[in-house]
Design a protein around this motif. Structure first.
Motif: not given
Ligand code: 4AD
Ligand code: MG
Length: 458
Positions: A252, A352, A363-368, A391, A393, A396
């Protein structure tokens, strides 16, 4: 032809003193007097010149005429004698002249400006400055392989000609065998009739292929040229640069940041240890305090700041930037310089970034709003590494590609990595030419490689 490297003579002088040695090289300086003539010889194996001593009773004007000139090439045989001033020198007994060197040889002076040397790239390797640059570049390349090889990475070779664009539209050089013709009715028809039957170009990055390899091999790296058709005529952009790209499965963003820091420190340490003379040269002539700077880097942690925090720092700096700073903007060189040179004063990971200014694969962070991406910025240069968790997923990833209007059919194999046993994975790209700048203090990226290519210049 049997001869010995000058480097070996300096490295183990005691073993050779009193014996006959044969050396080859080019004349760097020549001095003549009634009784004796001196030549400073360089053979490229080390920065130091070897002094050759000619007894004028044994060597006539006619014999020496062709070699007492800067740039001439020769081979000599004679006894190696210890010398307090030079370490050792050769008392010449036999002389073979390979090539004399006429007066229009451009490297007559002791020192030349870098601008002038850029006009004669084919001769630059004959100067101390470039000998030092190429020695460091060589050692760095070795250290890079060494780091990955000793940490279980496999070296893979990605294609240079490719049909997919890794970093986004508009920066690829096209590859075609088509002569100019008005016969084709459409671009599709034109491309379909071309060599590969489609539109292809030179790779901007080996990442996409690297990801595919890592999905079977676990840890891989690529190391080769990347091509960018950007019109960036700056001191840190090349159209053809050397790109180191590791890709790590089951890693990660924090894992890859740790790897990147360990990697950078390891290759700096290697060069400091293995290129002492060259690093002294840069420390003395190119960037005062360079070695202290690098040793300090080795002994401290790299900084880490989020993009959002970086924007706040820049806004509070009270500086007048040419490009105003607001959340969502791309960081410009002036911003990066403030952060590294003035605020943090050390290498810095900015993490970020807003997803809009970064690539589709991150990879997209959870904050969108942000992606798990980081640039490693270093004082004096700015970005040397672009890094991210990928990313993994599928949905996504497809959203990000669709949002950018990408042609999904060109990325079918890449998307398969997300379809068949997708895993978290991360990687980064280091520009070799840029880290050469950082390690040497060289200010212009065109002075880090033999034949630089940049917009309008080849
Ligand atoms: O930030 P970049 O564009 O990232 C990538 O290409 C990713 N696909 C890398 C990856 O994750 N595998 O480029 C990575 C690095 C930059 O930080 C910079 O050091 C160097 O490549 N670079 C250049 N160096 C010289 N001239 C250019 N035009 C460069 N463009 C990028
Ligand atoms: Mg980048």
């Amino acid at each position: 032809m049997k001869h010995i490297d000058v480097k070996k003579l300096f490295a183990n002088t005691a073993a050779y003193v009193g014996t006959d040695v044969t050396v080859c090289g080019w004349v760097r300086t020549a001095r003549d007097s009634k009784s004796v003539a001196f030549i400073e010889l360089n053979d490229g194996t080390c920065l130091r010149n070897l002094q050759l001593v000619f007894d004028r009773e044994k060597f006539s004007d006619a014999q020496l005429g062709d070699v007492m000139v800067v740039g001439a090439s020769l081979m000599v045989k004679g006894e190696l004698i210890a010398s307090e001033r030079n370490g050792c020198e050769v008392n010449v007994r036999e002389l073979t002249v390979f090539g004399s060197c006429p007066g229009d040889y451009p490297l007559q002076k002791k020192r030349h400006t870098l601008e002038f040397l850029r006009t004669i790239p084919h001769l630059r390797a004959r100067t101390r400055y470039f000998e030092s640059v190429f020695a460091v570049r060589d050692r760095l390349s070795f250290a890079i392989h060494n780091y990955f090889q000793s940490n279980g990475y496999k070296y893979v070779h990605a294609p240079i000609i490719t049909a997919s664009d890794c970093e986004g539209a508009g920066e690829m050089f096209r590859v075609t065998t088509h002569p100019w013709s008005t016969e084709h009715k459409s671009e599709e028809e034109y491309n379909a009739a071309d060599f590969f039957g489609k539109r292809v170009g030179l790779s901007v990055s080996a990442q996409l292929e690297g990801e595919m390899a890592a999905m079977g091999l676990g840890k891989i790296y690529t190391f080769g040229p990347s091509f960018r058709a950007e019109h960036s005529n700056t001191t840190r952009h090349l159209s053809e640069f050397w790109h180191v790209e590791p890709e790590v499965a089951f890693a990660e963003i924090d894992d890859i940041i740790e790897i990147a820091e360990d990697f950078i420190k390891s290759i700096i340490r290697d060069v400091l240890e293995n290129c002492p003379e060259e690093m002294d040269f840069f420390d003395q002539w190119v960037e005062k305090g360079l070695k202290d700077k690098l040793n300090h880097v080795l002994n401290s942690d790299f900084g880490r700041v989020t993009y959002t925090e970086a924007v706040e720092i820049l806004q509070k700096s009270g500086k007048e930037f040419k490009y105003p700073v607001e959340w969502g903007c791309d960081l410009q060189t002036e911003h990066e310089k403030y952060l590294t040179d003035e605020y943090f004063k050390k290498p810095l990971f900015v993490v970020d970034y807003p997803k809009e200014i970064k690539s589709f694969y991150m990879k997209q962070n959870d904050d969108g709003k942000t992606v798990a991406a980081t640039d490693l910025l270093v004082p004096g240069i700015g970005e040397i590494i672009g890094c991210s968790e990928r990313e993994w997923d599928m949905d996504k990833l497809l959203d990000a590609m669709n949002a950018r209007g990408m042609a999904l059919e060109s990325y079918r194999e890449y998307l398969d990595t997300r379809k068949f046993g997708s895993v978290p994975h991360s990687g980064f790209g280091l520009g070799l030419d840029r880290i050469v700048m950082y390690l040497t203090g060289v200010q212009n990226i065109r002075d880090t490689l033999l034949f630089p290519r940049s917009v309008g210049s080849i």
